[in-house]
Design an enzyme around this catalytic site. Structure first.
Site, short mmCIF file in Angstrom:
data_model
loop_
_atom_site.label_atom_id
_atom_site.label_comp_id
_atom_site.label_asym_id
_atom_site.label_seq_id
_atom_site.Cartn_x
_atom_site.Cartn_y
_atom_site.Cartn_z
CB CYS A 13 -38.94 -53.89 -47.60
SG CYS A 13 -39.46 -53.04 -46.11
NE ARG A 19 -34.60 -57.58 -49.39
CZ ARG A 19 -33.35 -57.21 -49.12
NH1 ARG A 19 -32.38 -58.10 -49.18
NH2 ARG A 19 -33.06 -55.98 -48.78
CD1 TRP A 54 -38.16 -55.62 -40.54
CD2 TRP A 54 -39.22 -57.56 -40.68
NE1 TRP A 54 -38.00 -56.26 -39.35
CE2 TRP A 54 -38.63 -57.45 -39.40
CE3 TRP A 54 -39.93 -58.71 -40.98
CZ2 TRP A 54 -38.76 -58.46 -38.42
CZ3 TRP A 54 -40.05 -59.71 -40.01
CH2 TRP A 54 -39.48 -59.58 -38.75
CG ASN A 86 -35.15 -52.31 -48.25
OD1 ASN A 86 -35.45 -52.35 -47.07
ND2 ASN A 86 -34.07 -52.91 -48.73
N GLY A 87 -35.84 -49.35 -46.48
CA GLY A 87 -34.88 -48.52 -45.74
C GLY A 87 -35.59 -47.59 -44.77
CD GLU A 117 -26.03 -65.20 -27.53
OE1 GLU A 117 -26.78 -65.45 -26.56
OE2 GLU A 117 -26.37 -65.39 -28.71
CE LYS A 171 -26.85 -67.28 -31.33
NZ LYS A 171 -27.65 -67.26 -30.16
CD GLU A 197 -29.50 -71.11 -30.24
OE1 GLU A 197 -30.72 -71.27 -30.37
OE2 GLU A 197 -28.99 -70.00 -30.07
CG HIS A 241 -15.57 -69.72 -6.09
ND1 HIS A 241 -15.05 -69.64 -4.81
CD2 HIS A 241 -15.24 -68.54 -6.69
CE1 HIS A 241 -14.47 -68.48 -4.63
NE2 HIS A 241 -14.57 -67.78 -5.75
CE LYS A 260 -35.36 -65.88 -35.10
NZ LYS A 260 -33.96 -65.81 -34.60
#
Ligand code: AGP
Length: 612
Positions: free
Chosen positions: A2, A27, A74, A100-101, A484, A488, A491, A507, A607
């Site tokens: 946050c 944030r 957040w 925040n936390g 993955e 990355k 993209e 193969h 996103k």
């Protein structure tokens, strides 16, 4: 994560507070609110949604006063609503807190405070602190700073707190534990914030705070003490960043900042997940022991990077809980007739919680009678709202399109689910579960170790900048990591990249190998199935055909045939994805830089993909 800000000085406080919150909106943007230091009783205004909603709520009743605190949220505990927005106040409306936390022990605190007659309005963990501080301030004869010191001794978790009281509105008190707080020193005014971005326009003089240090600011100055009230000398420094760089914490891109936030994101997702008697704590999945014992199948549904986390879920849940797991690409799942019934648990993994393919897939699953558990990073987004339960990751806002910290926390979430199911079904002992949990607690430090060697890796990457394509090889749980790494690179660097299971090379894919083809191999831990020997054979096969091989290997594992070896700390094979993925993220990031691409907003991508 946050954004928090505090101001006291000659300006009309709402100006530096709103300006500060605007610079901290990256944030968190689920809600925003302020408490202004009007003598006698605070002025509180807060709204769900982005900061602009709060600004639009201001009218002529907004007082011109000279101190206050502000928060952009957040959401973790409690959805993004007006009621859950910060600041939170005591029952008299004279003490306000922003946070925040995560306050791990807020439930017990809340029960105790309710028994003393405090009434609560929100679902948040933060509100408990407002009521606690109110009582402690009375016990300390109106001394808010002493009350904060006493309160922190009762709190567990990671937090930054700011508090203000109407009886002394020009005094703002703050404290931090495992969460950022920095002081801005102005001329006749002082600031506090989550990071310097909030006040850099007003002053470049800042003071870092240490763990459990309590800071009190007034227009005349600041006072820092430890929890025993002993004065601590301020450690002042000059901020060298521009305002824009400050929003990225001094990093050039949000993606790099988020890669470096991974240790904290993983730690926050693990916090409080093992009880004192070695039980995994996952109440929010809302399944009784009987329902967990009755499970016959698990279906994981996701897209892109989240799908790779789902593949890792298969290894972990089948290994620990002995429940069959199928992993499905969401856009494919909903066009087939899945075998689903009430003994099927569908796990939908989504960072944004808005991916239309995944949303439509869970609707399809629910129509077939399945129970749906979401793993999500965005509180109260559509997918959690349409699921039967949700396990939130605590990665904080992920701004860069390329998912990094959200991916690692998704993997942590599936590990926790696997251990919980295994424990409830009685197929793992509490001691085994606890041992694995404590090993996970070491992962943030191990990620930090990898990030300390990021510069040589970035230099190595640049030597491959002209490559046409890159192949990634993995085996067992390293196979999703290979996929993955390839995603990355696609993209971010817009180059052809493909991940393969090492055993599949012969193969067909080995025909792709030509002189100079870069191949990145994730070497399995030498503790498992002697798979490392098989991967070392794969390395010889591609090297014999001219490939340039980079190997990601745990420290002390023997490697033959690599042009470069990227060492990662040792961990159990099941946890290797958390560590092996990080160099691949950095590789893709650096390749994007080499190619002059927009790292945070790669071409053609969004996103959150809210179309099918
Ligand atoms: C990953 O780097 C991509 N941004 C993309 O594959 C993403 O993981 C996918 O679109 C799923 O998004 P979600 O997690 O928000 O559902």
């Amino acid at each position: 994560m946050c954004g928090i800000v505090g101001y006291t000085g000659p300006q009309s406080a709402v100006v530096p507070l709103i300006e500060g919150l605007r610079r901290l909106e990256y944030r968190g943007y689920d809600s925003a609110g302020i408490a202004l230091g009007t003598p006698g009783t605070l002025f509180i205004e807060k709204r769900a949604g982005k900061l602009v909603n709060l600004e639009e709520s201001f009218d002529e009743s907004l007082p011109v006063v000279h101190s206050g605190i502000g928060h952009t949220r957040w959401a973790t505990h409690g959805g993004p609503t007006d009621r859950n927005a910060h600041p939170h106040v005591d029952n008299e409306g004279k003490l306000a807190v922003i946070h925040n936390g995560i306050i791990e022990n807020y439930s017990a605190l809340k029960a105790e405070l309710q028994s003393r007659g405090h009434t609560f309005k929100s679902e948040t963990d933060t509100e408990s602190v407002a009521h606690l501080l109110s009582d402690l301030r009375k016990e300390h004869k109106g001394d808010l700073t002493a009350a904060m010191r006493a309160a922190v001794k009762l709190l567990r978790g990671s937090f930054t707190l700011l508090a203000i009281h109407a009886d002394a509105p020009d005094v703002i008190v703050g404290v931090r534990r495992n969460s950022p707080l920095v002081v801005g020193l102005g001329k006749g005014e002082n600031f506090m914030a989550s990071d310097v971005a909030a006040f850099i326009e007003y002053t470049k003089r800042a003071v870092e705070l240490g763990q459990d240090e309590v800071v009190t600011i007034t227009p005349q100055g600041i006072l820092i003490t430890d929890l025993e009230g002993k004065a601590v000398a301020p450690k002042e420094y000059e901020i060298s960043w521009s305002a824009e760089a400050a929003q990225k914490g001094g990093f050039t891109h949000f993606m790099l900042k988020e890669i470096f936030e991974q240790p904290k994101a993983v730690a926050d997702t693990l916090i409080g997940r093992l009880s004192d008697n070695n039980q995994i704590v996952l109440d929010e999945i809302r399944m009784s022991s009987a329902e967990i014992k009755d499970l016959k199948k698990i279906l994981v549904i996701a897209c892109g990077t989240a799908y790779h986390a789902g593949m890792i879920a298969k290894y972990a849940i089948e290994k620990w809980a002995k429940i069959p797991v199928e992993v499905e690409i969401a856009s494919e799942f909903r066009y087939r007739d899945p075998i689903i019934n009430k003994s099927t648990l569908v796990i939908a993994i989504s960072q944004s919680g808005e991916t239309m393919d995944t949303l439509m897939a869970i609707r399809h699953a629910k129509s077939a009678g399945a129970r749906v558990l979401a793993i999500c990073n965005t509180n109260s987004s559509t997918i959690p709202r349409e699921s039967d339960a949700v396990l939130y990751t605590h990665a904080g806002p992920e701004i860069a399109v390329a998912s990094t910290k959200a991916f690692l926390t998704q993997v942590i979430a599936v590990y926790l689910i696997g251990l919980h199911l295994a424990q409830v079904r009685g197929v793992m002992k509490d001691s085994q579960v606890a041992q694995l949990y404590y090993e996970m607690l070491e992962l943030p430090g191990k990620i930090e170790q990898i990030l300390e060697t990021v510069e040589p890796l970035r230099t190595l990457t640049r030597s491959f900048a002209q490559s046409e394509s890159v192949l990634f090889l993995g085996r067992n749980i390293g196979y999703p990591v290979a996929l993955e790494g390839a995603l990355k690179l696609k993209e971010l660097a817009y180059m052809h990249a493909e991940g393969f299971a090492g055993g599949e090379l012969k193969h067909g894919p080995i025909a792709l190998i030509d002189k100079g083809t870069p191949v990145i191999a994730i070497l399995p831990s030498s503790h498992e199935h002697a798979l490392d020997e098989k991967m070392l054979s794969n390395i010889q096969e591609v090297k014999a055909r001219g490939a340039r091989v980079i190997v990601i290997a745990q420290e002390s594992d023997e490697v033959v045939g690599a042009e470069h070896i990227i060492r990662i700390p040792r961990a159990s094979a099941i946890f290797q994805p958390i560590l092996a993925t990080v160099p691949l993220q950095v590789f893709a990031y650096e390749m994007a830089i080499c190619r002059g691409n927009d790292v945070d907003q790669p071409r053609n991508l969004a996103k959150s993909v809210t179309v099918e």
